[in-house]
Design a protein around this motif. Structure first.
Motif, short mmCIF file in Angstrom:
data_model
loop_
_atom_site.label_atom_id
_atom_site.label_comp_id
_atom_site.label_asym_id
_atom_site.label_seq_id
_atom_site.Cartn_x
_atom_site.Cartn_y
_atom_site.Cartn_z
N ARG A 50 0.28 17.45 -9.54
CA ARG A 50 -0.46 16.36 -8.91
C ARG A 50 -1.96 16.53 -9.17
NH1 ARG A 50 1.16 17.25 -3.69
NH2 ARG A 50 3.27 16.67 -4.27
N LEU B 99 -8.13 4.55 -6.39
CA LEU B 99 -7.00 4.49 -7.30
C LEU B 99 -6.21 3.21 -7.08
CD1 LEU B 99 -5.62 8.14 -6.86
CD2 LEU B 99 -7.18 7.30 -8.63
N ASP C 147 -2.63 1.28 -6.49
CA ASP C 147 -1.42 1.67 -5.76
C ASP C 147 -0.37 2.28 -6.69
OD1 ASP C 147 -2.22 1.09 -3.15
OD2 ASP C 147 -1.69 -1.02 -3.36
N LEU D 76 2.61 10.28 -5.38
CA LEU D 76 3.54 10.48 -4.28
C LEU D 76 4.89 11.00 -4.78
CD1 LEU D 76 4.09 10.06 -1.19
CD2 LEU D 76 5.02 7.84 -1.83
N LEU E 166 0.24 8.13 2.20
CA LEU E 166 0.35 9.50 1.69
C LEU E 166 0.49 10.48 2.85
CD1 LEU E 166 -2.53 9.17 -0.90
CD2 LEU E 166 -0.09 9.25 -1.41
N TRP F 246 -3.55 15.49 -1.87
CA TRP F 246 -3.30 14.32 -1.01
C TRP F 246 -4.59 13.66 -0.56
CZ3 TRP F 246 0.98 12.85 -2.37
CH2 TRP F 246 2.15 13.60 -2.34
N THR G 184 0.85 -1.18 0.00
CA THR G 184 0.00 0.00 0.00
C THR G 184 0.89 1.23 0.00
OG1 THR G 184 -1.95 1.01 1.03
CG2 THR G 184 -0.23 0.26 2.53
N ALA H 146 -6.05 11.75 -3.50
CA ALA H 146 -5.24 10.55 -3.75
C ALA H 146 -5.53 9.48 -2.70
CB ALA H 146 -3.76 10.91 -3.75
N GLU H 147 -5.84 9.92 -1.49
CA GLU H 147 -6.16 9.00 -0.40
C GLU H 147 -7.56 8.40 -0.56
OE1 GLU H 147 -6.92 9.35 4.46
OE2 GLU H 147 -6.26 11.10 3.33
N GLN I 98 -0.93 4.17 -9.21
CA GLN I 98 -1.33 5.56 -9.44
C GLN I 98 -1.02 6.42 -8.21
OE1 GLN I 98 -5.37 4.41 -10.41
NE2 GLN I 98 -5.08 5.03 -12.56
N ARG I 99 -1.29 5.89 -7.03
CA ARG I 99 -0.95 6.62 -5.80
C ARG I 99 0.57 6.84 -5.72
NH1 ARG I 99 -5.28 3.63 -3.63
NH2 ARG I 99 -6.93 5.05 -2.97
N GLN I 100 1.34 5.81 -6.09
CA GLN I 100 2.79 5.93 -6.06
C GLN I 100 3.26 7.02 -7.02
OE1 GLN I 100 4.85 4.34 -3.93
NE2 GLN I 100 6.60 5.45 -4.75
#
Length: 190
Positions: free
Chosen positions: A182, A165, A167, A174, A16, A157, A13, A160-161, A169-171
Motif C-alpha cells: 500500500r 485521490l 475514489d 483498500l 477507510l 490509511w 465514496t 489514503a484518507e 485509487q482509494r478503492q
C-alpha cells in the motif's frame, strides 16, 4: 473462515479503516438499518458504488468495503438523521442479495487485521509527508501518538484518507492486504 451477514450502505465514496465519515440518512431502508445496528450493537458495511446511485434502485457496489461503526448521531437542520461513523474492519463480499425493502445484505469474509509493522526505509518519505499534511490540516489526527508515524498501516490509511485521490485509487488501496505494498503504491501516486 466462515462468512458473516452484513447490511451494506453503498456510497460514492470509500470509507477507510480509522477514517471518520458523516452521513445523512433519509431512505426507509437505511433508517431501518441504523435502528437494527443500534439494537444489536453492530456496524454496517460501506462499499464504493461502481454503477448506480445512492438513492432509489439498489446500486452495484465494489466487492471490498469497510465496516462502519456509529460514533454519534443527531438531527440536521433539515430534520434528517445525521450519523458520524468510523471505518473499522475491511471485508470482501462473497455473496450479496437485496431484501424486499431494497436493503442490500451480504455474506462477507473479514480481511486480516493490520498488525504493527514499521515503515520500511524506502518508504521513509511518506511519514514525513503525512506529518506535514497533518501539521497543516490539524484535526483529529494531530492528536495521534507520534509513534504511529512508524506504523506502516496507519501511515498508509491516513495518507489514503488525506491525499486528493480519486475514489478508484482509494478503492485500489483498500483492496491491498499488505501495508508495505500500500505504501509503495502511495509513493507512486505522489
Amino acid at each position: 473462515m466462515p462468512t458473516e451477514s452484513l447490511a451494506l450502505f453503498p456510497l460514492h465514496t470509500v470509507l477507510l479503516p480509522g477514517a471518520a465519515l458523516g452521513l445523512r440518512v433519509f431512505e426507509a431502508r437505511y433508517l431501518d438499518l441504523v435502528r437494527d445496528c443500534g439494537r444489536n450493537g453492530r456496524g454496517f458495511g460501506i462499499c464504493l458504488i461502481l454503477k448506480g446511485e445512492e438513492v432509489g434502485e439498489p446500486a452495484t457496489a465494489a466487492a471490498f468495503g469497510t465496516e462502519a461503526l456509529i460514533e454519534d448521531f443527531g438531527q440536521g437542520d433539515d430534520g434528517l438523521l445525521t450519523l458520524r461513523v468510523r471505518g473499522a474492519r475491511r471485508f470482501h463480499v462473497e455473496r450479496a442479495r437485496v431484501r424486499d425493502n431494497g436493503l442490500q445484505m451480504a455474506d462477507v469474509r473479514w480481511c486480516d487485521l493490520d498488525g504493527h509493522q514499521s515503515v520500511h526505509p524506502e518508504h521513509g518519505l511518506l511519514p514525513v509527508l503525512l506529518d506535514s499534511i497533518i501539521g497543516k490540516l490539524g484535526g483529529e489526527h494531530a492528536q495521534a501518538e507520534r509513534a504511529l508515524l512508524d506504523d506502516a498501516a496507519w501511515v498508509g490509511w491516513r495518507l489514503a484518507e488525506l491525499l486528493p485521490l480519486h475514489d478508484s485509487q482509494r478503492q485500489e488501496l483498500l483492496q491491498m492486504d499488505d501495508p508495505h505494498a500500500r505504501l509503495e503504491r502511495l509513493l507512486q501516486l505522489v
